[in-house]
Design a protein around this motif. Sequence first.
Motif, PDB file in Angstrom:
ATOM      1  N   THR A 418      16.845  37.492  -5.232  1.00 55.76           N
ATOM      2  CA  THR A 418      15.552  37.640  -5.996  1.00 55.76           C
ATOM      3  C   THR A 418      14.452  36.809  -5.492  1.00 55.76           C
ATOM      4  OG1 THR A 418      16.922  37.584  -7.984  1.00 55.76           O
ATOM      5  CG2 THR A 418      14.418  37.160  -8.186  1.00 55.76           C
ATOM      6  N   PRO A 419      14.453  35.654  -4.830  1.00 58.85           N
ATOM      7  CA  PRO A 419      13.516  35.009  -4.027  1.00 58.85           C
ATOM      8  C   PRO A 419      13.098  35.583  -2.727  1.00 58.85           C
ATOM      9  CG  PRO A 419      15.402  33.545  -3.922  1.00 58.85           C
ATOM     10  CD  PRO A 419      15.603  34.592  -4.840  1.00 58.85           C
ATOM     11  N   ASN A 421      13.276  38.991  -2.235  1.00 57.48           N
ATOM     12  CA  ASN A 421      12.224  40.074  -2.820  1.00 57.48           C
ATOM     13  C   ASN A 421      10.864  39.636  -2.496  1.00 57.48           C
ATOM     14  OD1 ASN A 421      14.200  41.907  -3.294  1.00 57.48           O
ATOM     15  ND2 ASN A 421      14.376  41.527  -5.390  1.00 57.48           N
ATOM     16  N   ALA A 422      10.631  38.201  -3.079  1.00 54.94           N
ATOM     17  CA  ALA A 422       9.316  37.927  -3.038  1.00 54.94           C
ATOM     18  C   ALA A 422       8.769  37.568  -1.619  1.00 54.94           C
ATOM     19  CB  ALA A 422       9.306  36.487  -3.977  1.00 54.94           C
ATOM     20  N   GLY A 425       8.384  41.267   0.168  1.00 51.21           N
ATOM     21  CA  GLY A 425       7.389  41.828  -0.501  1.00 51.21           C
ATOM     22  C   GLY A 425       5.830  41.091  -0.373  1.00 51.21           C
ATOM     23  N   TYR A 426       5.666  39.928  -0.627  1.00 53.38           N
ATOM     24  CA  TYR A 426       4.338  39.159  -0.276  1.00 53.38           C
ATOM     25  C   TYR A 426       3.969  39.356   1.061  1.00 53.38           C
ATOM     26  CZ  TYR A 426       3.757  37.419  -5.301  1.00 53.38           C
ATOM     27  OH  TYR A 426       3.819  37.180  -6.567  1.00 53.38           O
ATOM     28  N   GLU A 428       4.595  41.335   3.436  1.00 52.31           N
ATOM     29  CA  GLU A 428       4.293  42.693   3.835  1.00 52.31           C
ATOM     30  C   GLU A 428       2.878  42.811   3.196  1.00 52.31           C
ATOM     31  OE1 GLU A 428       8.265  45.259   3.994  1.00 52.31           O
ATOM     32  OE2 GLU A 428       6.733  46.013   2.449  1.00 52.31           O
ATOM     33  N   MET A 429       2.725  42.536   1.994  1.00 52.19           N
ATOM     34  CA  MET A 429       1.230  42.394   1.246  1.00 52.19           C
ATOM     35  C   MET A 429       0.212  41.910   1.928  1.00 52.19           C
ATOM     36  SD  MET A 429       0.372  41.956  -2.704  1.00 52.19           S
ATOM     37  CE  MET A 429       0.259  40.238  -2.565  1.00 52.19           C
ATOM     38  N   GLU A 432      -0.998  43.548   5.233  1.00 56.26           N
ATOM     39  CA  GLU A 432      -2.125  44.508   4.967  1.00 56.26           C
ATOM     40  C   GLU A 432      -3.318  44.005   4.267  1.00 56.26           C
ATOM     41  OE1 GLU A 432      -0.435  46.984   1.516  1.00 56.26           O
ATOM     42  OE2 GLU A 432       1.445  47.384   2.710  1.00 56.26           O
ATOM     43  N   GLU A 433      -3.199  42.733   3.569  1.00 56.07           N
ATOM     44  CA  GLU A 433      -4.434  42.008   3.181  1.00 56.07           C
ATOM     45  C   GLU A 433      -5.348  41.446   4.410  1.00 56.07           C
ATOM     46  OE1 GLU A 433      -3.856  39.431  -0.178  1.00 56.07           O
ATOM     47  OE2 GLU A 433      -4.025  41.430  -1.463  1.00 56.07           O
ATOM     48  N   ASP A 436      -6.905  44.127   6.275  1.00 59.50           N
ATOM     49  CA  ASP A 436      -8.276  44.410   5.313  1.00 59.50           C
ATOM     50  C   ASP A 436      -9.325  43.529   5.525  1.00 59.50           C
ATOM     51  OD1 ASP A 436      -6.927  46.706   4.637  1.00 59.50           O
ATOM     52  OD2 ASP A 436      -6.491  46.109   2.439  1.00 59.50           O
TER      53      ASP A 436
ATOM     54  N   ASN B  10      11.191  39.618 -13.737  1.00 61.31           N
ATOM     55  CA  ASN B  10      10.974  38.585 -12.620  1.00 61.31           C
ATOM     56  C   ASN B  10       9.359  38.368 -12.237  1.00 61.31           C
ATOM     57  OD1 ASN B  10      10.320  37.695  -9.658  1.00 61.31           O
ATOM     58  ND2 ASN B  10      12.425  36.733 -10.297  1.00 61.31           N
ATOM     59  N   MET B  12       7.478  36.793  -9.960  1.00 65.09           N
ATOM     60  CA  MET B  12       6.846  37.121  -8.597  1.00 65.09           C
ATOM     61  C   MET B  12       7.260  38.708  -8.280  1.00 65.09           C
ATOM     62  SD  MET B  12       7.763  34.107  -6.348  1.00 65.09           S
ATOM     63  CE  MET B  12       9.310  33.733  -6.463  1.00 65.09           C
ATOM     64  N   ASN B  13       8.090  39.145  -8.625  1.00 66.38           N
ATOM     65  CA  ASN B  13       8.337  40.708  -8.481  1.00 66.38           C
ATOM     66  C   ASN B  13       7.432  41.425  -8.930  1.00 66.38           C
ATOM     67  OD1 ASN B  13      10.359  40.274  -6.517  1.00 66.38           O
ATOM     68  ND2 ASN B  13      11.924  40.516  -8.018  1.00 66.38           N
ATOM     69  N   MET B  16       3.807  40.750  -7.490  1.00 66.91           N
ATOM     70  CA  MET B  16       3.635  41.392  -6.168  1.00 66.91           C
ATOM     71  C   MET B  16       3.747  42.865  -6.279  1.00 66.91           C
ATOM     72  SD  MET B  16       6.060  42.650  -3.659  1.00 66.91           S
ATOM     73  CE  MET B  16       7.649  41.953  -4.143  1.00 66.91           C
ATOM     74  N   ARG B  20       0.425  45.144  -5.235  1.00 69.24           N
ATOM     75  CA  ARG B  20       0.560  46.160  -4.140  1.00 69.24           C
ATOM     76  C   ARG B  20       0.124  47.711  -4.589  1.00 69.24           C
ATOM     77  NH1 ARG B  20       5.639  45.193  -0.128  1.00 69.24           N
ATOM     78  NH2 ARG B  20       4.281  46.252   1.291  1.00 69.24           N
ATOM     79  N   ARG B  23      -3.483  47.920  -4.867  1.00 66.61           N
ATOM     80  CA  ARG B  23      -4.035  47.895  -3.744  1.00 66.61           C
ATOM     81  C   ARG B  23      -4.253  49.157  -3.138  1.00 66.61           C
ATOM     82  NH1 ARG B  23      -5.060  44.615   0.316  1.00 66.61           N
ATOM     83  NH2 ARG B  23      -4.293  46.008   1.590  1.00 66.61           N
ATOM     84  N   PRO B 105      15.270  45.007  -2.642  1.00 67.28           N
ATOM     85  CA  PRO B 105      13.996  44.800  -2.434  1.00 67.28           C
ATOM     86  C   PRO B 105      13.315  46.154  -2.274  1.00 67.28           C
ATOM     87  CG  PRO B 105      14.750  43.754  -0.752  1.00 67.28           C
ATOM     88  CD  PRO B 105      15.787  44.016  -1.603  1.00 67.28           C
ATOM     89  N   VAL B 106      12.482  46.696  -2.789  1.00 67.21           N
ATOM     90  CA  VAL B 106      11.623  47.838  -2.297  1.00 67.21           C
ATOM     91  C   VAL B 106      11.024  48.054  -0.850  1.00 67.21           C
ATOM     92  CG1 VAL B 106      11.510  48.534  -4.836  1.00 67.21           C
ATOM     93  CG2 VAL B 106       9.620  47.580  -3.544  1.00 67.21           C
TER      94      VAL B 106
END
Lengths: 646, 125
Positions: A418-419, A421-422, A425-426, A428-429, A432-433, A436, B10, B12-13, B16, B20, B23, B105-106
């Motif tokens: 779970t963490p 994933n964050a 994900g973050y 990666e995001m 991108e940011e 930008d 969740n 945070m998920n 996030m 995205r 965006r 995670p995706v």
Amino acid sequence: MAKVRITKAQLAAEVASLRRSRQRAATRAERLAQQLTGATAGRRQAEAALAEALERQTATAAILRAISRSPTDIRPVLETIVEHAGRVCGASDAIVFLLEGDGLVRAAHRGPVPITERDLSLPIGRDIPSGVAVLECRTVHVEDIQATSEFPRGREIAERQGFRTSVSVPLAREGAALGALLIRRAEVRPFTPEQIALLETFADQAVIAIENVRLFNELRDRTGELQRSVEQLTALGEVGQAVSSSLELETVLTTIVARAVQLSGLDGGSIHEYDDEAQEFTLRASLNTDVGVEERRATRLRRGEGAVGRTAVTLQPVQVADITVEGAYESRHRETLLQAGVRALLAVPILREGRLIGSLIVSRNGPGEFPPETVQLLTTFAAQSALAIQNARLFQQLEVANRHKSAFLASMSHELRTPLNAIIGYSEMLQEEATDLGQQGMVPDLGKINTAGKYLLELINTILDLSKIEAGKMELYLERFPVATLVEEIGALIQPLADRRGNSFVTWCAPEAGEMRADQTKVRQVLFNLLSNACKFTEGGIVSLAVRPEEAPEPRAPWMVFEVTDTGIGMTEEQVGRLFQEFSQAEASTARRYGGTGLGLALSRRLCRMMVGEVAVRSKPGRGSTFAARLPVEAEDHSAAGTGVD
Amino acid sequence: MAKILLVEDNEMNRDMLSRRLQRRGHDVVVAPDGEQGVAMARAESPALVLMDMSLPGIDGWEATRLLKADAATRGTPVIALTAHAMAGDREKCLAAGCDDFDTKPVDFERLLGKIQALLARPAAS
């Protein structure tokens, strides 16, 4: 066996000696006949001698016949002996006494002189002629029992039974008497030395017959013993096999009970497991023929209760010769057992390192003590039961521990993911940011966070997969797919990895590869693992994937072979040997230099085995490696194949 | 772009993924559990639902079944999101009525591809 040969030799010698004496008698009779030819008196005497010789011959032949016809029973031989001895020696009757304990017991009797009931067994002593014959192992001729004070009790007996003259010949074997052969006359008329000598011959024959029977029975007993030993060994072997091959406790224990009861010729039996804390026994196995099993299962015997309970106190075999006797057997199972017709019980403690873990009990529907052999046999079976119970307990503990491990891994993996994933994900995001917002300088560092996160995730997923396979929870989803498509897709995934270290990457799929039936996700996982490893350990070289169908050795279906070859660092034989162990890389330093946990190969092999396939490796240090994954072209659902905790 | 409902417990998920998606120009509404997810789907009429499967209370499977049983929401495509490699998840998701399936995670680009594909599909199916 040696003894029997001696006996046969003795018998032969005896037969020869009898033949000789028969010849001698015949010769003597002939001589007498010759000497007395012409004289009437002489002729009569000669005729009598001849008749006597013939009669002896007939008697001897009859006795020998009886001996050969009755190898196991002495009675017919003794009957034949008394019948002929009495007649040939001109006695009123003849008796064979055999020594049994301190008494002379009548074994055979022929003749008109009655034997009173009370005299069928005579205490041995020097106050009767046969007593002296046996004790001193010599022939005793009493011309008139009433004329001598030597045998006071003999006199009484003679008076009671009505005889006067007697000869007692010992049945002598190796200087000791087994009994006596006695001939008697109602009137006072001493026996001739010839008659006495003849009687001694009969006695010798009786001894041979007795010896013969004894040896025969001994041999039979030994053979029987041997047979029983073989049976016991076979049964113990079977039990041993059951103990080691089956962890199904009840099955093993039932086998043990069945064999124990069968071998000791008893009626029922069961095994109870002891719970140290509760101080009580639980019925674990019993014979199908056993009655009242349900009642007995429901009523757990307590420490000290009944025969089983008493083994917990004594730690020794406990016997109850007759449970119907008041106070002999106190147990809540008593009524059930009585209804089932049980009379005698024998319980043996099942001990492991001096501690009681159960009790093996057998029952008989007749009262009485159990012989030491049975107790010994049961003790052996109890030892086997101990092993079985111990094995089962260990296996249970192992299973529980394994379940805990799997549950732990599953929940840990979830909590870690779970963490992650964050993080993934973050980061990666943010990459991108940052782009930008024109903050390109941050992108590489954000990329490192992302890569580290993905690496951790991959590791967790691998661990979770391995633990699932171990727990038997990994399932196969079989589908049919074109092999070339799979190769193409994998190639696209691997190309960037190959590029990273300047490797050229080549794929080749045999045109005849066609389709295969397998769990596509798992095949992908295996190939991705092997190829990413190849890329990791090769720099500026070649990494290739070649796929082709291959005939498998009968009776297996054809394989699809996926060969991953690199021109990388390679491995020594010893390194190859450790390769598939979990958390093992060729060298500890390899992990630091190249990264990775070494779990990938272990997982790949497990996944292949789930699909009834295999991974093989060929390698040379400095020359590169080839990993070949062989999978059935047509996989069958063998999910259980991955269950082994190997 | 399209309105997407993200049902994810969740925080945070949820944050996030919704950021995205935004965006990339999507309009995102969120729900933290199955019950609110179903209510939001009815109230907001999203073009697509991203449904986490392990949710408190009404879980993703049940929520999807409810959506697919309701004429008003039946046509809305649902993409199931599950934890990695739960045995039989894919089959279970499809059986519950999900239109597609992805694991967490995706892989964001892959997920976007699946979203595009479903949005391009004629709504009637």
